[in-house]
Scaffold this motif. Structure first.
Motif, PDB file in Angstrom:
ATOM      1  N   PHE A  43      41.442  27.517  15.921  1.00 19.63           N
ATOM      2  CA  PHE A  43      40.236  27.110  15.186  1.00 19.63           C
ATOM      3  C   PHE A  43      40.235  25.601  14.947  1.00 19.63           C
ATOM      4  O   PHE A  43      39.210  24.930  15.136  1.00 19.63           O
ATOM      5  CB  PHE A  43      40.171  27.862  13.859  1.00 19.63           C
ATOM      6  N   GLU A  44      41.409  25.084  14.508  1.00 23.33           N
ATOM      7  CA  GLU A  44      41.483  23.646  14.253  1.00 23.33           C
ATOM      8  C   GLU A  44      41.282  22.845  15.530  1.00 23.33           C
ATOM      9  O   GLU A  44      40.630  21.792  15.520  1.00 23.33           O
ATOM     10  CB  GLU A  44      42.842  23.314  13.628  1.00 23.33           C
ATOM     11  N   LEU A  45      41.837  23.379  16.657  1.00 27.22           N
ATOM     12  CA  LEU A  45      41.639  22.695  17.929  1.00 27.22           C
ATOM     13  C   LEU A  45      40.167  22.727  18.335  1.00 27.22           C
ATOM     14  O   LEU A  45      39.605  21.697  18.751  1.00 27.22           O
ATOM     15  CB  LEU A  45      42.503  23.357  19.009  1.00 27.22           C
ATOM     16  N   ARG A  46      39.562  23.904  18.211  1.00 25.12           N
ATOM     17  CA  ARG A  46      38.130  24.012  18.551  1.00 25.12           C
ATOM     18  C   ARG A  46      37.289  23.118  17.642  1.00 25.12           C
ATOM     19  O   ARG A  46      36.350  22.465  18.107  1.00 25.12           O
ATOM     20  CB  ARG A  46      37.694  25.472  18.396  1.00 25.12           C
ATOM     21  N   GLN A  47      37.645  23.128  16.364  1.00 26.54           N
ATOM     22  CA  GLN A  47      36.889  22.295  15.420  1.00 26.54           C
ATOM     23  C   GLN A  47      37.017  20.822  15.781  1.00 26.54           C
ATOM     24  O   GLN A  47      36.043  20.062  15.728  1.00 26.54           O
ATOM     25  CB  GLN A  47      37.385  22.548  14.005  1.00 26.54           C
TER      26      GLN A  47
END
Length: 542
Positions: A151-155
């Motif tokens: 999620f953090e990478l996608r964000q």
């Protein structure tokens, strides 16, 4: 669970007898468990807060807090994650004690001395359940961590893409010949592109900070109209297009073209106005110049038409007595005795009469053209006007001219084709078409046909002359339009223009078909009964 001890499995042993604790520790040695020992219920509660346990083995009878009380307190302190508890007792087996043990949250009840194999079998079950549960918890934690990392990478990727999009959008908006904006209902800007500086002379920050409002720069004469149109559009959830003047910082007035739409709250109230505004001052200046030139052109046309009207009337004045004088001279020549000198004089008079007639026809055309332009062409309709008779009369009048040009005239017409028409204007139409056919017929036969069909009269005039191309046919019926050079064929280029106007005024239409070198065919169609609506600019008199 203590840091660094995630992989070990702890079991709490609670007994006030050291010998019994040692026995339990000895019986459970094959499991390689982390055994934590407590000599009282109070100590057990304290140990229980230090780490997580897979199982509790606890003696029932202890000084202070007994096993049942300790079990109840342990259950109250860990309601979300209860720990399995096995009671140990050296008392005789009593049903009441067993029931009370289960009511206290125990999962089993063993008598002392504990049989080692039985103890190990029961402990193995709960230890394996605990280890399986802990493995599941670790997997879930790892999964959540992985999900959080994804999620953090996608964000981060989304934020980077958004930042890149914003940079690209800012670059594009900076290159637009205008300004993109988002403003509040009070005319203060939340956002404006860099084009603001060129449009107003003020930087974007003046408007986004609230120090300046867009409406304060709108020309005072336009403010009320702009506010009114904006209120009507946004109240009705409609897009808005405005044209108004803006006062530039340099002191000039500039014309703006403003296109925007409302962004609304869920309750329907106006939240923002988003749109685009650009400078159209060069367009407005060109438009004003075009209007000025058009005004000058209209005035020039009016003056020309006025001159033609005056000149036509002035030319008409001497032509009438001149024509009468020539007619008188012709009668004088005819009554005199024949002779060579008399014959020469007769030919001169005939030639002069022909030129006077030609000049009269030209002046009449100019008068009709000015009447049509000014809306003063009148029609005098009569009942039972015979188109066939009018065509025969006109043809008879052209026979001498046709003979001199070597152009045979062929007429096909019934006895009567009656309609509610202006006889003089119809004669003018036939004259113009036949004159045109003789002029461009190249000495070949001119064919005329009159017929009636389903309440419509049709006149067809066909020549076999030079013809015309498509570009000429498109402008053939225009005023002062000429199909060929006036040096070879003469004329003002008004005959077909007047013909079309008269035919349309009578409710009909006229068409031309032609190809270069293949002659031309003109077809006039007229309703035999008068049209319900008269064309504008023409007076009808009955």
């Amino acid at each position: 669970m203590q840091p660094g001890n995630e992989s070990r499995t702890s079991v709490l042993l609670v007994d006030d007898q050291p010998f019994d604790l040692a026995a339990l520790e000895r019986h459970l040695a094959p499991f390689s468990l982390h055994l934590v020992k407590a000599c009282s219920g109070e100590e057990a509660l304290q140990r229980f807060g230090d780490e997580d346990f897979a199982l509790v083995l606890m003696d029932v009878k202890m000084p202070g807090l007994d096993g049942f009380q300790t079990a109840r307190l342990l259950h109250e302190n860990t309601p979300r994650r209860p720990v399995p508890l096995i009671f140990l007792s050296g008392s005789p087996r009593e049903e009441a004690a067993i029931v009370r043990a289960y009511e206290s949250g125990a999962v089993d009840y063993l008598r002392k001395p504990v049989e080692p194999e039985t103890l190990r079998a029961k402990v193995r079950v709960f230890v394996e359940l605990y280890q399986a549960r802990e493995a599941l918890f670790r997997q879930q934690a790892e999964l959540r961590m992985r999900e959080r990392q994804v999620f953090e990478l996608r964000q981060q990727q989304v934020e980077e893409a958004l930042q890149e999009s914003q940079r690209t959008l800012a670059m594009l908006m900076g290159n637009l010949p205008g300004m993109v904006f988002r403003r509040r209902p009070d005319w203060s800007f939340e956002f404006a592109s860099e084009g603001c500086l060129e449009l107003t002379g003020y930087p974007v920050e003046d408007f986004t900070s609230g120090a300046r409002r867009w409406v304060d720069l709108i020309h005072p004469e336009d403010v009320a109209r702009v506010a009114r149109e904006a209120e009507v559009a946004f109240t009705g959830w409609q897009p808005l297009t405005l044209v108004y003047r803006l006062l530039h910082r340099g002191g000039s007035e500039r014309w703006m073209w403003d296109r925007s739409a409302g962004v609304y709250h869920p309750d329907g109230s106006l939240r923002f106005i988003e749109g685009f505004v650009t400078d159209i001052t060069p367009h407005k200046v060109a438009e004003a110049e075009r209007e000025r030139l058009m005004g000058e052109l209209r005035e020039a046309v009016r003056l020309r038409d006025e001159f033609l009207s005056v000149a036509s009337h002035e030319l008409k004045t001497p032509l009438t007595p001149l024509s009468l004088r020539l007619q008188f001279m012709m009668r004088e020549v005819e009554v005199r005795a024949e002779g060579s000198r008399n014959e020469v004089l007769r030919k001169h008079v005939e030639a002069a009469s022909g030129q006077v007639q030609r000049l009269t026809a030209l002046v009449d055309s100019l008068l009709d053209a000015t009447r049509i332009t000014s809306g003063r062409l009148s029609l005098r309709r009569e009942q039972d006007v015979n188109l066939a008779d009018i065509v025969r009369t006109v043809v008879a009048g052209f026979e001498a001219q046709a003979a001199r040009a070597g152009t045979p005239l062929e007429l096909e017409a019934p006895g009567r084709v009656l309609g509610h028409w202006d006889a003089l204007r119809l004669e003018q139409v036939v004259t113009n078409l036949l004159s045109n056919a003789l002029k461009f017929g190249a000495g070949r036969t001119v064919h005329l046909r009159v017929e009636e069909q389903e309440g419509w009269a049709r006149l067809t005039v066909r020549d076999e002359g030079i013809g015309m191309d498509e570009s000429m046919r498109a402008r053939l019926f225009g005023r002062f339009e000429r199909g060929v050079s006036e040096r070879h064929y003469g004329g003002l280029g008004l005959g077909l223009f007047i013909t079309r106007e008269v035919v349309q005024a009578l409710g009909g239409h006229v068409e031309a078909e032609s190809q270069p070198g293949q002659g031309a065919t003109f077809t006039v169609e007229l309703p035999c009964t008068p049209p319900k609506d008269s064309l504008g600019g023409v007076r009808h008199e009955d």
